[in-house]
Write a protein that holds these residues in place. Structure first.
Motif, PDB file in Angstrom:
ATOM      1  N   PRO A  84     -49.947 -21.524  16.796  1.00  0.00           N
ATOM      2  CA  PRO A  84     -49.039 -22.657  16.545  1.00  0.00           C
ATOM      3  C   PRO A  84     -47.838 -22.668  17.475  1.00  0.00           C
ATOM      4  O   PRO A  84     -47.356 -23.736  17.876  1.00  0.00           O
ATOM      5  N   SER A  85     -47.325 -21.483  17.832  1.00  0.00           N
ATOM      6  CA  SER A  85     -46.211 -21.405  18.775  1.00  0.00           C
ATOM      7  C   SER A  85     -46.365 -20.133  19.592  1.00  0.00           C
ATOM      8  O   SER A  85     -47.056 -19.197  19.197  1.00  0.00           O
ATOM      9  N   GLY A  86     -45.722 -20.099  20.762  1.00  0.00           N
ATOM     10  CA  GLY A  86     -45.842 -18.929  21.628  1.00  0.00           C
ATOM     11  C   GLY A  86     -47.203 -18.882  22.314  1.00  0.00           C
ATOM     12  O   GLY A  86     -48.025 -19.769  22.160  1.00  0.00           O
ATOM     13  N   GLY A  87     -47.409 -17.819  23.086  1.00  0.00           N
ATOM     14  CA  GLY A  87     -48.688 -17.623  23.744  1.00  0.00           C
ATOM     15  C   GLY A  87     -49.019 -18.660  24.798  1.00  0.00           C
ATOM     16  O   GLY A  87     -50.192 -18.931  25.050  1.00  0.00           O
ATOM     17  N   ARG A  88     -47.998 -19.226  25.446  1.00  0.00           N
ATOM     18  CA  ARG A  88     -48.222 -20.325  26.380  1.00  0.00           C
ATOM     19  C   ARG A  88     -47.624 -20.047  27.760  1.00  0.00           C
ATOM     20  O   ARG A  88     -47.125 -20.947  28.428  1.00  0.00           O
TER      21      ARG A  88
END
Length: 317
Positions: A84-88
């Motif tokens: 859903p958030s992070g990891g980008r």
């Protein structure tokens, strides 16, 4: 006959996808902004995302960036499911709004955003110097960005989003409010990134940009994709390949079979399959009716006609 292994086929398709969105749903109270939206950005591709106001483009981009959490569906980037958030880290995002510190210089802005992306030391210095050359602003590196023109701010804004050299880049209306020269420079900058392997998703209301700068086009409306393909694919599946010929007459005329009368009666419109074959006959019919042609315009099918055909002429707020 050999039958392909579906697992192998799926893995190969995933390896060819820079970004894949499946059945994305996002609601804001009673409003459904995304209704099982989906698209695929292939590796090394420039994909245009088009749609009228309120179609769901901004919500989709926010979900991809992790700034909004979808209610259901999946987002995969470079073959892996995004949280859903992070990891980008491999993702770059350039917003429509100018996101610069006006009281910092171009160099200081780039330095700050480079640190946000996790760059330090020599890697950061090299990235900042590259960005100043890339944007054509090395000679203004130590000037405050509040003194820059709109086009210069746009170029720095884009550079701040790509200092970490992302493999996938999302651009939201990157040429809003810029002059033709800056617009041309921006697309030369983006072409350089693309040639180096960056996959680009571009949202724009400038349909000519989508026609000239992108390999494929996705049109979204009411929260889901309603059409996708190359410009040729979209034309063939919607308005067809006929040319529109607009004749301007010296004087107004009444109705004439095979033509549509427009405006003040001086414009006649007809559609033809073959201009060279059909145009002489149309001119003869106008002359035989007593009309005199002062000008004519042959209009090929365009992305604008496809867009209006699919989304309608009603204004969206």
């Amino acid at each position: 006959m050999m039958v392909s292994d579906p697992t192998t086929t799926r893995d190969r398709a995933d390896s060819e996808s820079a970004l894949r969105i499946r059945d994305l749903v996002k609601r804001f109270g009673p409003t459904t902004a995304l209704n099982r939206a989906g698209l695929e950005l292939r590796r090394g591709e420039r994909l245009a995302l088009l749609g009228p106001n309120g179609a769901g483009k901004t919500t989709l981009v926010r979900c991809i960036c992790g700034r909004s959490v979808p209610d259901s569906g999946s987002i995969e980037m470079l073959g892996r499911q995004l949280p859903p958030s992070g990891g980008r880290h491999e993702l770059g995002f350039v917003p429509q709004e100018i996101a610069l510190y006006p009281d910092l210089t171009a160099r200081e802005n780039l330095d700050a955003f480079g640190r946000f992306h996790g760059l330090t030391g020599g890697e950061l210095r090299d990235a900042v110097e590259w960005a100043l050359q890339w944007t054509g602003l090395a000679d203004r590196a130590d000037d405050l960005t509040k003194t820059f023109s709109s086009g210069m701010k746009r170029r720095v804004n884009i550079a701040c989003g790509v200092l970490h050299r992302p493999l996938v880049l999302l651009l939201d209306e990157p040429t809003v409010g810029v002059d033709p020269q800056s617009r041309d420079r921006i697309f030369r900058m983006l072409e350089e990134l693309w040639r180096q392997g960056t996959s680009i998703l571009l949202t724009t209301h400038q349909l000519d940009e989508a026609e000239r700068q992108c390999d494929r086009i996705v049109i979204i409306d009411h929260g889901h994709a309603i059409a996708e393909g190359t410009l040729g694919d979209l034309i063939a599946s919607t308005v067809g390949a006929n040319r529109r010929v607009v004749f301007t007459l010296a004087e107004a005329c009444s109705e004439l079979a095979g033509f549509t009368v427009r405006g003040d009666g001086r414009r006649l419109v007809a559609e033809v399959e073959d201009v060279a074959r059909d145009l002489p006959g149309l001119l003869n019919r106008i002359r035989e009716s007593g009309g005199q042609v002062s000008d004519l315009d042959v209009q090929p099918p365009s992305l604008h006609s496809v867009f209006i055909h699919l989304t309608g002429r009603e204004l969206r707020e």
